[in-house]
Enzyme design. Structure first.
Site, PDB file in Angstrom:
ATOM      1  N   ARG A  16       0.771  -1.202   0.032  1.00 42.61           N
ATOM      2  CA  ARG A  16      -0.035   0.109  -0.025  1.00 42.61           C
ATOM      3  C   ARG A  16       0.660   1.191  -0.008  1.00 42.61           C
ATOM      4  O   ARG A  16       0.434   2.020   0.374  1.00 42.61           O
ATOM      5  CB  ARG A  16      -0.879  -0.198   1.229  1.00 42.61           C
ATOM      6  CG  ARG A  16      -1.858  -1.151   1.382  1.00 42.61           C
ATOM      7  CD  ARG A  16      -2.588  -1.375   2.540  1.00 42.61           C
ATOM      8  NE  ARG A  16      -3.472  -2.404   2.653  1.00 42.61           N
ATOM      9  CZ  ARG A  16      -4.300  -2.726   3.212  1.00 42.61           C
ATOM     10  NH1 ARG A  16      -4.422  -2.020   4.563  1.00 42.61           N
ATOM     11  NH2 ARG A  16      -5.231  -4.035   3.314  1.00 42.61           N
ATOM     12  N   CYS A  32      -2.154  13.976 -14.908  1.00 44.20           N
ATOM     13  CA  CYS A  32      -1.628  12.960 -15.668  1.00 44.20           C
ATOM     14  C   CYS A  32      -0.769  11.886 -15.165  1.00 44.20           C
ATOM     15  O   CYS A  32      -1.093  10.633 -15.117  1.00 44.20           O
ATOM     16  CB  CYS A  32      -0.785  13.387 -16.926  1.00 44.20           C
ATOM     17  SG  CYS A  32      -1.790  14.575 -17.979  1.00 44.20           S
ATOM     18  N   SER A  35      -2.365   9.809 -19.291  1.00 45.01           N
ATOM     19  CA  SER A  35      -2.437  10.607 -20.663  1.00 45.01           C
ATOM     20  C   SER A  35      -0.860  11.155 -20.809  1.00 45.01           C
ATOM     21  O   SER A  35      -0.406  12.072 -19.776  1.00 45.01           O
ATOM     22  CB  SER A  35      -3.521  11.580 -20.753  1.00 45.01           C
ATOM     23  OG  SER A  35      -3.337  12.260 -21.901  1.00 45.01           O
ATOM     24  N   ASN A  36      -0.303  10.787 -21.633  1.00 38.78           N
ATOM     25  CA  ASN A  36       1.259  11.312 -21.879  1.00 38.78           C
ATOM     26  C   ASN A  36       1.526  11.831 -23.200  1.00 38.78           C
ATOM     27  O   ASN A  36       1.536  11.132 -23.956  1.00 38.78           O
ATOM     28  CB  ASN A  36       1.982  10.301 -21.719  1.00 38.78           C
ATOM     29  CG  ASN A  36       3.429  10.593 -21.236  1.00 38.78           C
ATOM     30  OD1 ASN A  36       4.430   9.767 -20.737  1.00 38.78           O
ATOM     31  ND2 ASN A  36       3.941  12.008 -21.194  1.00 38.78           N
ATOM     32  N   ASN A  87       8.117  14.311 -16.958  1.00 38.63           N
ATOM     33  CA  ASN A  87       7.780  13.079 -16.165  1.00 38.63           C
ATOM     34  C   ASN A  87       8.823  12.016 -15.608  1.00 38.63           C
ATOM     35  O   ASN A  87       8.703  11.638 -14.590  1.00 38.63           O
ATOM     36  CB  ASN A  87       6.407  12.288 -16.776  1.00 38.63           C
ATOM     37  CG  ASN A  87       5.140  13.219 -16.942  1.00 38.63           C
ATOM     38  OD1 ASN A  87       5.148  14.104 -16.331  1.00 38.63           O
ATOM     39  ND2 ASN A  87       4.432  12.762 -17.882  1.00 38.63           N
ATOM     40  N   VAL A 146       1.146  11.855 -29.805  1.00 40.64           N
ATOM     41  CA  VAL A 146       2.087  12.580 -30.087  1.00 40.64           C
ATOM     42  C   VAL A 146       1.187  13.626 -31.135  1.00 40.64           C
ATOM     43  O   VAL A 146       0.455  13.052 -31.775  1.00 40.64           O
ATOM     44  CB  VAL A 146       3.170  12.216 -31.189  1.00 40.64           C
ATOM     45  CG1 VAL A 146       3.931  13.092 -31.948  1.00 40.64           C
ATOM     46  CG2 VAL A 146       4.188  11.226 -30.636  1.00 40.64           C
ATOM     47  N   ALA A 176      -0.479  21.674 -25.625  1.00 39.25           N
ATOM     48  CA  ALA A 176      -1.920  21.434 -25.990  1.00 39.25           C
ATOM     49  C   ALA A 176      -2.396  21.060 -24.665  1.00 39.25           C
ATOM     50  O   ALA A 176      -2.049  20.332 -23.925  1.00 39.25           O
ATOM     51  CB  ALA A 176      -2.125  20.035 -26.724  1.00 39.25           C
TER      52      ALA A 176
END
Length: 189
Positions: free
Chosen positions: A39, A58, A81-82, A91, A122, A188
């Protein structure tokens, strides 16, 4: 203003009783007291607050894996989401720095950093930048250095929770870091 995103969720997750939960402090305490726990998780995904965030998190789930026998610690990071062009370099750097910091504060040596991506993408307006990136020869890997100001539990055997609040960005540096000319692309959202 991004709203109550990463740092807020990590250090001040709102509890139902009106208090807040410092997930990072709890993580360190759990590693110290129960390193075999499954955990050892820090989450940034708080469904009650996602609508208040400029962009939902993300990099949202961090799970730590200490090995008591070897005194090594690994990290698994799940990215929902990358943006491969702009998000991945940050990251990876952030995850490696966090793994190194948690290792330092708990007496473990960083070992593996596993990176899962739920939705890798991309953007078309990043293609020129990424194609240029692919032509570049990598430089030797730099070494992450954490300032001596941040105590090493492995050396001192003492952990004081207030250390966590004293850590600053200037406590991290890269030794032997070389880079090519900068490249940019629009973000974006």
């Amino acid at each position: 203003d991004l709203g109550p995103v990463y740092g807020y969720q990590w250090r001040s997750w709102p509890a139902p009783n009106g208090e807040s939960i410092d997930q990072i402090a709890k993580l360190i305490e759990m590693i110290r007291k129960n390193p075999d726990s499954r955990r050892l998780i820090v989450s940034a995904w708080n469904p009650a607050l996602v609508e208040q965030m400029a962009l939902p998190p993300c990099h949202l789930l961090y799970q730590f894996h200490p090995n008591v026998e070897t005194k090594e610690i690994s990290l698994t990071l799940y990215i929902r989401s990358n943006d491969l062009g702009l998000g991945t370099p940050f990251n990876l750097t952030e995850g490696a720095a966090l793994l190194s910091l948690i290792g330092r504060l708990t007496g473990y040596t960083p070992r593996w950093f596993t990176y899962f991506i739920g939705d890798a993408h991309v953007y078309e307006n990043h293609l020129d930048m990424l194609n240029e990136q692919l032509t570049r020869e990598p430089f030797p890997m730099p070494k992450l250095v954490i300032s001596d100001r941040v105590p090493e539990f492995a050396k001192t055997g003492v952990y004081q929770p207030e250390w966590l609040g004293l850590i600053e960005p200037s406590d991290f540096s890269l030794e032997g870091y070389q880079h090519h000319a900068p490249m940019t692309a629009p973000m974006a959202v």
